[in-house]
Write a protein that holds these residues in place. Structure first.
Motif, PDB file in Angstrom:
ATOM      1  N   LEU A  19      30.384  48.095  26.203  1.00 14.09           N
ATOM      2  CA  LEU A  19      31.848  48.057  26.229  1.00 14.09           C
ATOM      3  C   LEU A  19      32.394  48.863  27.408  1.00 14.09           C
ATOM      4  O   LEU A  19      33.406  48.500  28.016  1.00 14.09           O
ATOM      5  CB  LEU A  19      32.412  48.597  24.914  1.00 14.09           C
ATOM      6  CG  LEU A  19      32.188  47.704  23.683  1.00 14.09           C
ATOM      7  CD1 LEU A  19      32.632  48.429  22.411  1.00 14.09           C
ATOM      8  CD2 LEU A  19      32.940  46.377  23.831  1.00 14.09           C
ATOM      9  N   PHE A  20      31.704  49.961  27.735  1.00 13.19           N
ATOM     10  CA  PHE A  20      32.117  50.764  28.896  1.00 13.19           C
ATOM     11  C   PHE A  20      31.970  49.960  30.186  1.00 13.19           C
ATOM     12  O   PHE A  20      32.886  49.916  31.014  1.00 13.19           O
ATOM     13  CB  PHE A  20      31.278  52.039  28.978  1.00 13.19           C
ATOM     14  CG  PHE A  20      31.368  52.738  30.310  1.00 13.19           C
ATOM     15  CD1 PHE A  20      32.520  53.424  30.672  1.00 13.19           C
ATOM     16  CD2 PHE A  20      30.305  52.690  31.210  1.00 13.19           C
ATOM     17  CE1 PHE A  20      32.618  54.043  31.909  1.00 13.19           C
ATOM     18  CE2 PHE A  20      30.390  53.309  32.439  1.00 13.19           C
ATOM     19  CZ  PHE A  20      31.544  53.988  32.795  1.00 13.19           C
ATOM     20  N   THR A  21      30.813  49.313  30.376  1.00  9.36           N
ATOM     21  CA  THR A  21      30.617  48.552  31.611  1.00  9.36           C
ATOM     22  C   THR A  21      31.574  47.368  31.670  1.00  9.36           C
ATOM     23  O   THR A  21      32.047  46.994  32.754  1.00  9.36           O
ATOM     24  CB  THR A  21      29.163  48.073  31.741  1.00  9.36           C
ATOM     25  OG1 THR A  21      28.791  47.282  30.598  1.00  9.36           O
ATOM     26  CG2 THR A  21      28.219  49.263  31.863  1.00  9.36           C
ATOM     27  N   TRP A  22      31.865  46.754  30.511  1.00 12.95           N
ATOM     28  CA  TRP A  22      32.872  45.692  30.478  1.00 12.95           C
ATOM     29  C   TRP A  22      34.233  46.231  30.907  1.00 12.95           C
ATOM     30  O   TRP A  22      34.955  45.593  31.687  1.00 12.95           O
ATOM     31  CB  TRP A  22      32.976  45.098  29.075  1.00 12.95           C
ATOM     32  CG  TRP A  22      34.263  44.339  28.874  1.00 12.95           C
ATOM     33  CD1 TRP A  22      34.571  43.089  29.331  1.00 12.95           C
ATOM     34  CD2 TRP A  22      35.438  44.831  28.208  1.00 12.95           C
ATOM     35  NE1 TRP A  22      35.874  42.765  28.985  1.00 12.95           N
ATOM     36  CE2 TRP A  22      36.420  43.817  28.294  1.00 12.95           C
ATOM     37  CE3 TRP A  22      35.755  46.017  27.549  1.00 12.95           C
ATOM     38  CZ2 TRP A  22      37.681  43.945  27.746  1.00 12.95           C
ATOM     39  CZ3 TRP A  22      37.013  46.161  26.997  1.00 12.95           C
ATOM     40  CH2 TRP A  22      37.964  45.142  27.092  1.00 12.95           C
ATOM     41  N   SER A  23      34.611  47.415  30.431  1.00 12.39           N
ATOM     42  CA  SER A  23      35.913  47.993  30.779  1.00 12.39           C
ATOM     43  C   SER A  23      36.017  48.276  32.274  1.00 12.39           C
ATOM     44  O   SER A  23      37.093  48.167  32.864  1.00 12.39           O
ATOM     45  CB  SER A  23      36.169  49.272  29.979  1.00 12.39           C
ATOM     46  OG  SER A  23      35.317  50.329  30.409  1.00 12.39           O
ATOM     47  N   MET A  24      34.894  48.614  32.908  1.00 12.89           N
ATOM     48  CA  MET A  24      34.897  48.834  34.351  1.00 12.89           C
ATOM     49  C   MET A  24      35.135  47.521  35.106  1.00 12.89           C
ATOM     50  O   MET A  24      35.819  47.493  36.131  1.00 12.89           O
ATOM     51  CB  MET A  24      33.585  49.472  34.795  1.00 12.89           C
ATOM     52  CG  MET A  24      33.363  50.883  34.291  1.00 12.89           C
ATOM     53  SD  MET A  24      34.610  52.083  34.919  1.00 12.89           S
ATOM     54  CE  MET A  24      35.741  52.155  33.510  1.00 12.89           C
ATOM     55  N   THR A  25      34.580  46.439  34.580  1.00 18.01           N
ATOM     56  CA  THR A  25      34.853  45.125  35.166  1.00 18.01           C
ATOM     57  C   THR A  25      36.332  44.789  35.016  1.00 18.01           C
ATOM     58  O   THR A  25      36.963  44.272  35.948  1.00 18.01           O
ATOM     59  CB  THR A  25      34.002  44.039  34.489  1.00 18.01           C
ATOM     60  OG1 THR A  25      32.623  44.400  34.560  1.00 18.01           O
ATOM     61  CG2 THR A  25      34.199  42.696  35.159  1.00 18.01           C
ATOM     62  N   ALA A  26      36.880  45.075  33.838  1.00 17.66           N
ATOM     63  CA  ALA A  26      38.306  44.826  33.614  1.00 17.66           C
ATOM     64  C   ALA A  26      39.169  45.664  34.560  1.00 17.66           C
ATOM     65  O   ALA A  26      40.185  45.194  35.069  1.00 17.66           O
ATOM     66  CB  ALA A  26      38.664  45.136  32.159  1.00 17.66           C
ATOM     67  N   LEU A  27      38.740  46.904  34.814  1.00 12.84           N
ATOM     68  CA  LEU A  27      39.463  47.757  35.753  1.00 12.84           C
ATOM     69  C   LEU A  27      39.473  47.130  37.144  1.00 12.84           C
ATOM     70  O   LEU A  27      40.502  47.110  37.827  1.00 12.84           O
ATOM     71  CB  LEU A  27      38.813  49.141  35.800  1.00 12.84           C
ATOM     72  CG  LEU A  27      39.418  50.156  36.775  1.00 12.84           C
ATOM     73  CD1 LEU A  27      40.855  50.473  36.396  1.00 12.84           C
ATOM     74  CD2 LEU A  27      38.578  51.433  36.795  1.00 12.84           C
ATOM     75  N   GLY A  28      38.321  46.622  37.567  1.00 10.07           N
ATOM     76  CA  GLY A  28      38.250  45.964  38.865  1.00 10.07           C
ATOM     77  C   GLY A  28      39.089  44.707  38.910  1.00 10.07           C
ATOM     78  O   GLY A  28      39.768  44.428  39.910  1.00 10.07           O
ATOM     79  N   ALA A  29      39.090  43.940  37.826  1.00 11.33           N
ATOM     80  CA  ALA A  29      39.880  42.713  37.776  1.00 11.33           C
ATOM     81  C   ALA A  29      41.373  43.013  37.834  1.00 11.33           C
ATOM     82  O   ALA A  29      42.163  42.208  38.334  1.00 11.33           O
ATOM     83  CB  ALA A  29      39.547  41.932  36.504  1.00 11.33           C
ATOM     84  N   ALA A  30      41.777  44.187  37.350  1.00  4.21           N
ATOM     85  CA  ALA A  30      43.192  44.561  37.331  1.00  4.21           C
ATOM     86  C   ALA A  30      43.758  44.786  38.731  1.00  4.21           C
ATOM     87  O   ALA A  30      44.983  44.844  38.901  1.00  4.21           O
ATOM     88  CB  ALA A  30      43.378  45.821  36.485  1.00  4.21           C
ATOM     89  N   VAL A  31      42.889  44.884  39.729  1.00  5.85           N
ATOM     90  CA  VAL A  31      43.361  45.031  41.116  1.00  5.85           C
ATOM     91  C   VAL A  31      44.227  43.845  41.516  1.00  5.85           C
ATOM     92  O   VAL A  31      45.088  43.957  42.391  1.00  5.85           O
ATOM     93  CB  VAL A  31      42.148  45.174  42.068  1.00  5.85           C
ATOM     94  CG1 VAL A  31      42.571  45.109  43.530  1.00  5.85           C
ATOM     95  CG2 VAL A  31      41.432  46.491  41.800  1.00  5.85           C
ATOM     96  N   VAL A  32      44.048  42.705  40.834  1.00  6.09           N
ATOM     97  CA  VAL A  32      44.828  41.513  41.157  1.00  6.09           C
ATOM     98  C   VAL A  32      46.331  41.753  40.948  1.00  6.09           C
ATOM     99  O   VAL A  32      47.165  41.076  41.558  1.00  6.09           O
ATOM    100  CB  VAL A  32      44.348  40.312  40.301  1.00  6.09           C
ATOM    101  CG1 VAL A  32      44.811  40.448  38.851  1.00  6.09           C
ATOM    102  CG2 VAL A  32      44.818  38.994  40.897  1.00  6.09           C
ATOM    103  N   PHE A  33      46.688  42.729  40.108  1.00  7.97           N
ATOM    104  CA  PHE A  33      48.104  43.042  39.904  1.00  7.97           C
ATOM    105  C   PHE A  33      48.694  43.837  41.064  1.00  7.97           C
ATOM    106  O   PHE A  33      49.915  43.965  41.171  1.00  7.97           O
ATOM    107  CB  PHE A  33      48.287  43.820  38.599  1.00  7.97           C
ATOM    108  CG  PHE A  33      47.937  43.041  37.366  1.00  7.97           C
ATOM    109  CD1 PHE A  33      48.694  41.940  36.976  1.00  7.97           C
ATOM    110  CD2 PHE A  33      46.842  43.387  36.596  1.00  7.97           C
ATOM    111  CE1 PHE A  33      48.369  41.215  35.844  1.00  7.97           C
ATOM    112  CE2 PHE A  33      46.502  42.673  35.454  1.00  7.97           C
ATOM    113  CZ  PHE A  33      47.263  41.579  35.080  1.00  7.97           C
ATOM    114  N   LEU A  34      47.823  44.378  41.905  1.00  2.00           N
ATOM    115  CA  LEU A  34      48.273  45.239  43.003  1.00  2.00           C
ATOM    116  C   LEU A  34      48.240  44.542  44.354  1.00  2.00           C
ATOM    117  O   LEU A  34      49.102  44.775  45.199  1.00  2.00           O
ATOM    118  CB  LEU A  34      47.409  46.506  43.064  1.00  2.00           C
ATOM    119  CG  LEU A  34      47.351  47.349  41.789  1.00  2.00           C
ATOM    120  CD1 LEU A  34      46.384  48.524  41.972  1.00  2.00           C
ATOM    121  CD2 LEU A  34      48.737  47.860  41.427  1.00  2.00           C
ATOM    122  N   VAL A  35      47.222  43.721  44.573  1.00  2.00           N
ATOM    123  CA  VAL A  35      47.086  43.028  45.862  1.00  2.00           C
ATOM    124  C   VAL A  35      46.734  41.571  45.617  1.00  2.00           C
ATOM    125  O   VAL A  35      46.276  41.196  44.536  1.00  2.00           O
ATOM    126  CB  VAL A  35      45.988  43.682  46.742  1.00  2.00           C
ATOM    127  CG1 VAL A  35      46.340  45.123  47.066  1.00  2.00           C
ATOM    128  CG2 VAL A  35      44.634  43.619  46.054  1.00  2.00           C
TER     129      VAL A  35
END
Length: 271
Positions: A19-35
């Protein structure tokens, strides 16, 4: 700090790590909201970094313990490691052939791999990263499942170090999926959901890996090497070619070396 975590069963530990490694992927995917687009130099460097992490983890966290467990069990030390390593590579190759998918930086003449399908580009990109994440989940599972069979006290921390390393390199993976999907016309929320969904297999396969080790102890060295072989196949077939596909080959290579070094330090210092 880790007292509550160390008291959990190894299957639950593997689940939390997944679940931790999945959350890190989600964190990276969230960059789409910024750029909207990612700098290619940064992307290639991070792809190289991810490859370095996986190469180092394959040896220090998986193959080396497999050899150690085999030797202590009185087996031919290299036999389970060699067998499991090759089977892991053939397993991912089999999935590669059966499951339709597309890499983000595939050349125009080689867009789709696996079986022919009419799936949308966004789905094919999702399946490509999902295939990549299966061996990472397995690696987490067998690492935590192996804790109960280790003789040293650092086995838990070594498994935690592996989870941290995989989590760090999952961040650019999420970004590398969500941004191309958004650029292909999907909304930011859709792109984010595709990005984070690619890592949902990690907690699933982490639980499968840990449970298999606990139920069938003799599988341990084979399973460790199997995960290593699967990871190396992904690195050589996908990560390194993609990191070297642009004009930033030197940066990608240095990124690989940094990723390898950081994962080595994590494993050796924590383990």
């Amino acid at each position: 700090m880790f007292e509550w975590f160390s008291e959990l069963s190894h299957v639950y530990q593997a689940l939390i790590a997944g679940l931790f490694t999945w959350s890190m992927t989600a964190l990276g995917a969230a960059v789409v909201f910024l750029v909207r687009t990612v700098n290619n130099k940064l992307l290639n460097t991070m792809q190289g970094f991810a490859a370095g992490v996986m190469i180092a983890a394959s040896f220090w966290s998986l193959l080396a313990p497999a050899l150690e467990f085999s030797e202590k069990a009185g087996q031919i030390a290299w036999m389970p490691a060699a067998t499991g390593f090759l089977l892991g590579g053939f397993f991912i190759r089999g999935l590669d052939v059966v499951i339709p998918h597309m890499h983000a930086h595939a050349s125009p003449g080689h867009q789709t791999e696996g079986r022919k399908s009419n799936l949308k580009k966004s789905t094919l990109l999702l399946l490509a990263i999902t295939l990549h994440n299966i061996p990472e989940g397995l690696a987490l599972g067998v690492a935590f499942g192996a804790i109960g069979h280790a003789t040293g006290e650092g086995a838990l921390m070594a498994a935690v170090g592996l989870a941290i390393g995989i989590g760090i390199q999952n961040i650019p993976e999420g970004t590398a999926l969500s941004l191309p999907i958004h650029g292909d016309g999907k909304s930011k929320w859709q792109a984010f959901n595709f990005g984070q969904a690619s890592a949902l297999v990690e907690p699933i396969f982490a639980v499968i890996g840990a449970a298999a080790i606990l139920l069938v102890t003799p599988l341990l060295p084979y399973a460790l090497a199997f995960a290593a072989g699967a990871m190396i196949f992904v690195v050589v077939e996908e990560l390194i070619p993609e990191s070297q596909s642009g004009e930033n080959t030197d940066l990608a290579t240095l990124g690989l070396m940094v990723g390898f070094t950081i994962m080595m330090i994590l494993d050796v210092s924590l383990g």
